[in-house]
Design a protein around this motif. Structure first.
Motif, PDB file in Angstrom:
ATOM      1  N   GLU A   1      13.927  54.584  23.258  1.00 38.90           N
ATOM      2  CA  GLU A   1      14.437  53.315  22.730  1.00 38.90           C
ATOM      3  C   GLU A   1      15.747  52.921  23.425  1.00 38.90           C
ATOM      4  O   GLU A   1      15.970  51.752  23.737  1.00 38.90           O
ATOM      5  CB  GLU A   1      14.649  53.381  21.215  1.00 38.90           C
ATOM      6  CG  GLU A   1      13.366  53.452  20.420  1.00 38.90           C
ATOM      7  CD  GLU A   1      12.977  54.876  20.060  1.00 38.90           C
ATOM      8  OE1 GLU A   1      13.878  55.729  19.903  1.00 38.90           O
ATOM      9  OE2 GLU A   1      11.771  55.139  19.956  1.00 38.90           O
ATOM     10  N   LEU A   2      16.599  53.910  23.659  1.00 39.60           N
ATOM     11  CA  LEU A   2      17.867  53.630  24.323  1.00 39.60           C
ATOM     12  C   LEU A   2      17.638  53.142  25.754  1.00 39.60           C
ATOM     13  O   LEU A   2      18.280  52.196  26.207  1.00 39.60           O
ATOM     14  CB  LEU A   2      18.758  54.866  24.323  1.00 39.60           C
ATOM     15  CG  LEU A   2      19.266  55.303  22.955  1.00 39.60           C
ATOM     16  CD1 LEU A   2      19.935  56.666  23.042  1.00 39.60           C
ATOM     17  CD2 LEU A   2      20.207  54.268  22.371  1.00 39.60           C
ATOM     18  N   LEU A   3      16.721  53.787  26.463  1.00 37.63           N
ATOM     19  CA  LEU A   3      16.438  53.375  27.842  1.00 37.63           C
ATOM     20  C   LEU A   3      15.948  51.936  27.891  1.00 37.63           C
ATOM     21  O   LEU A   3      16.327  51.176  28.780  1.00 37.63           O
ATOM     22  CB  LEU A   3      15.411  54.309  28.483  1.00 37.63           C
ATOM     23  CG  LEU A   3      15.906  55.709  28.839  1.00 37.63           C
ATOM     24  CD1 LEU A   3      14.749  56.585  29.280  1.00 37.63           C
ATOM     25  CD2 LEU A   3      16.990  55.658  29.898  1.00 37.63           C
ATOM     26  N   ASN A   4      15.121  51.569  26.945  1.00 37.04           N
ATOM     27  CA  ASN A   4      14.604  50.199  26.929  1.00 37.04           C
ATOM     28  C   ASN A   4      15.685  49.170  26.641  1.00 37.04           C
ATOM     29  O   ASN A   4      15.522  47.999  26.969  1.00 37.04           O
ATOM     30  CB  ASN A   4      13.448  50.078  25.936  1.00 37.04           C
ATOM     31  CG  ASN A   4      12.184  50.687  26.492  1.00 37.04           C
ATOM     32  OD1 ASN A   4      11.840  50.473  27.645  1.00 37.04           O
ATOM     33  ND2 ASN A   4      11.491  51.474  25.689  1.00 37.04           N
ATOM     34  N   ALA A   5      16.800  49.588  26.047  1.00 35.19           N
ATOM     35  CA  ALA A   5      17.896  48.668  25.751  1.00 35.19           C
ATOM     36  C   ALA A   5      18.855  48.491  26.933  1.00 35.19           C
ATOM     37  O   ALA A   5      19.688  47.598  26.927  1.00 35.19           O
ATOM     38  CB  ALA A   5      18.669  49.166  24.536  1.00 35.19           C
TER      39      ALA A   5
ATOM     40  N   VAL B   1      14.979  62.704  32.287  1.00 30.51           N
ATOM     41  CA  VAL B   1      15.552  61.430  31.846  1.00 30.51           C
ATOM     42  C   VAL B   1      15.600  60.417  32.994  1.00 30.51           C
ATOM     43  O   VAL B   1      15.433  59.219  32.777  1.00 30.51           O
ATOM     44  CB  VAL B   1      16.937  61.637  31.179  1.00 30.51           C
ATOM     45  CG1 VAL B   1      17.994  62.039  32.204  1.00 30.51           C
ATOM     46  CG2 VAL B   1      17.349  60.388  30.424  1.00 30.51           C
ATOM     47  N   LEU B   2      15.792  60.882  34.206  1.00 39.64           N
ATOM     48  CA  LEU B   2      15.778  59.983  35.360  1.00 39.64           C
ATOM     49  C   LEU B   2      14.382  59.391  35.546  1.00 39.64           C
ATOM     50  O   LEU B   2      14.226  58.183  35.743  1.00 39.64           O
ATOM     51  CB  LEU B   2      16.221  60.725  36.623  1.00 39.64           C
ATOM     52  CG  LEU B   2      16.263  59.897  37.898  1.00 39.64           C
ATOM     53  CD1 LEU B   2      17.357  58.840  37.823  1.00 39.64           C
ATOM     54  CD2 LEU B   2      16.491  60.796  39.095  1.00 39.64           C
ATOM     55  N   LEU B   3      13.358  60.246  35.470  1.00 41.26           N
ATOM     56  CA  LEU B   3      11.980  59.766  35.584  1.00 41.26           C
ATOM     57  C   LEU B   3      11.636  58.832  34.430  1.00 41.26           C
ATOM     58  O   LEU B   3      10.939  57.828  34.620  1.00 41.26           O
ATOM     59  CB  LEU B   3      11.004  60.939  35.625  1.00 41.26           C
ATOM     60  CG  LEU B   3      11.161  61.897  36.806  1.00 41.26           C
ATOM     61  CD1 LEU B   3      10.250  63.097  36.641  1.00 41.26           C
ATOM     62  CD2 LEU B   3      10.905  61.179  38.119  1.00 41.26           C
ATOM     63  N   GLU B   4      12.143  59.128  33.236  1.00 40.77           N
ATOM     64  CA  GLU B   4      11.904  58.260  32.080  1.00 40.77           C
ATOM     65  C   GLU B   4      12.535  56.891  32.292  1.00 40.77           C
ATOM     66  O   GLU B   4      11.928  55.862  31.965  1.00 40.77           O
ATOM     67  CB  GLU B   4      12.444  58.905  30.802  1.00 40.77           C
ATOM     68  CG  GLU B   4      11.662  60.117  30.360  1.00 40.77           C
ATOM     69  CD  GLU B   4      12.329  60.892  29.244  1.00 40.77           C
ATOM     70  OE1 GLU B   4      11.587  61.436  28.407  1.00 40.77           O
ATOM     71  OE2 GLU B   4      13.580  60.961  29.203  1.00 40.77           O
ATOM     72  N   ALA B   5      13.748  56.859  32.836  1.00 41.91           N
ATOM     73  CA  ALA B   5      14.404  55.577  33.107  1.00 41.91           C
ATOM     74  C   ALA B   5      13.615  54.780  34.135  1.00 41.91           C
ATOM     75  O   ALA B   5      13.422  53.564  33.984  1.00 41.91           O
ATOM     76  CB  ALA B   5      15.839  55.806  33.592  1.00 41.91           C
ATOM     77  N   MET B   6      13.133  55.465  35.166  1.00 39.83           N
ATOM     78  CA  MET B   6      12.325  54.786  36.184  1.00 39.83           C
ATOM     79  C   MET B   6      11.011  54.290  35.586  1.00 39.83           C
ATOM     80  O   MET B   6      10.558  53.185  35.901  1.00 39.83           O
ATOM     81  CB  MET B   6      12.093  55.721  37.365  1.00 39.83           C
ATOM     82  CG  MET B   6      13.363  56.018  38.149  1.00 39.83           C
ATOM     83  SD  MET B   6      13.217  57.396  39.322  1.00 39.83           S
ATOM     84  CE  MET B   6      11.974  56.785  40.444  1.00 39.83           C
ATOM     85  N   ALA B   7      10.397  55.082  34.697  1.00 40.93           N
ATOM     86  CA  ALA B   7       9.155  54.672  34.045  1.00 40.93           C
ATOM     87  C   ALA B   7       9.375  53.447  33.158  1.00 40.93           C
ATOM     88  O   ALA B   7       8.471  52.632  32.992  1.00 40.93           O
ATOM     89  CB  ALA B   7       8.585  55.821  33.216  1.00 40.93           C
ATOM     90  N   CYS B   8      10.589  53.299  32.628  1.00 46.69           N
ATOM     91  CA  CYS B   8      10.941  52.123  31.819  1.00 46.69           C
ATOM     92  C   CYS B   8      11.345  50.944  32.700  1.00 46.69           C
ATOM     93  O   CYS B   8      11.829  49.930  32.191  1.00 46.69           O
ATOM     94  CB  CYS B   8      12.074  52.468  30.860  1.00 46.69           C
ATOM     95  SG  CYS B   8      11.598  53.575  29.524  1.00 46.69           S
ATOM     96  N   ALA B   9      11.155  51.082  34.010  1.00 49.23           N
ATOM     97  CA  ALA B   9      11.488  50.029  34.978  1.00 49.23           C
ATOM     98  C   ALA B   9      12.961  49.639  34.914  1.00 49.23           C
ATOM     99  O   ALA B   9      13.317  48.466  34.884  1.00 49.23           O
ATOM    100  CB  ALA B   9      10.581  48.815  34.809  1.00 49.23           C
TER     101      ALA B   9
END
Length: 159
Positions: A42-46, A62-70
């Motif tokens: 949720e935080l990454l999407n914000a 977390v880096l891959l998650e941020a990239m996955a969230c574009a």
């Protein structure tokens, strides 16, 4: 860049010092300390932009998650990070522990905000193609197939 607001996620030994420095500089209205969290997606999407200034890392999820969230990303040039983040193409890399370099890269990226969308899309594509479950499974399958074919071939030669 008065519109910039920094979210600091996570905790550490320097948190109190960083909070005190934020107050001393009068930046408390531009910085929020969130501490350790379990709602990272949720935080990454914000976020508009993700920065990981680690001194030491392997390949952080977390880096891959941020990239996955574009999200466009900036990270330090440590561990497995440079294998994923190609500087200027997928995100930005800075030397670890070099605060002036990090500061300059943040300012440069803010000035080049028009590029964020392209960086974010290339980062998402990288995660989709190289880090998806399907891709990882195909890599394991190829590895096992090669191993068993090599093993079968060597046993056939002995027979």
């Amino acid at each position: 860049y008065p519109q910039v607001h920094l979210l600091l996620i996570g905790d550490g030994a320097l948190r109190a010092e960083v909070e005190a420095q934020t107050l001393a500089l009068g930046l408390q209205s531009h910085v929020t300390f969130l501490g350790a969290r379990h709602d990272v997606s949720e935080l990454l999407n914000a976020l508009d932009f993700f920065i990981l200034p680690s001194v030491s890392e392997g390949l952080p999820n977390v880096l891959l998650e941020a990239m996955a969230c574009a999200k466009p990303v900036m990270a330090t040039d440590v561990g497995g990070i440079p294998e994923v983040v190609r500087h200027g193409e997928i995100g930005y890399l800075v030397p670890p522990g070099e605060t002036p370099a990090l500061q300059n890269m943040i300012l440069q990226s803010l000035a080049e905000r028009a590029q964020w969308s392209a960086l974010a899309q290339r980062g998402r594509k990288t995660v989709e193609t190289s880090f998806s479950l399907e891709y990882q499974m195909s890599q394991f399958e190829a590895l096992y197939t090669e191993f068993f074919l090599r093993k079968k071939s060597s046993s056939d030669r002995r027979a």
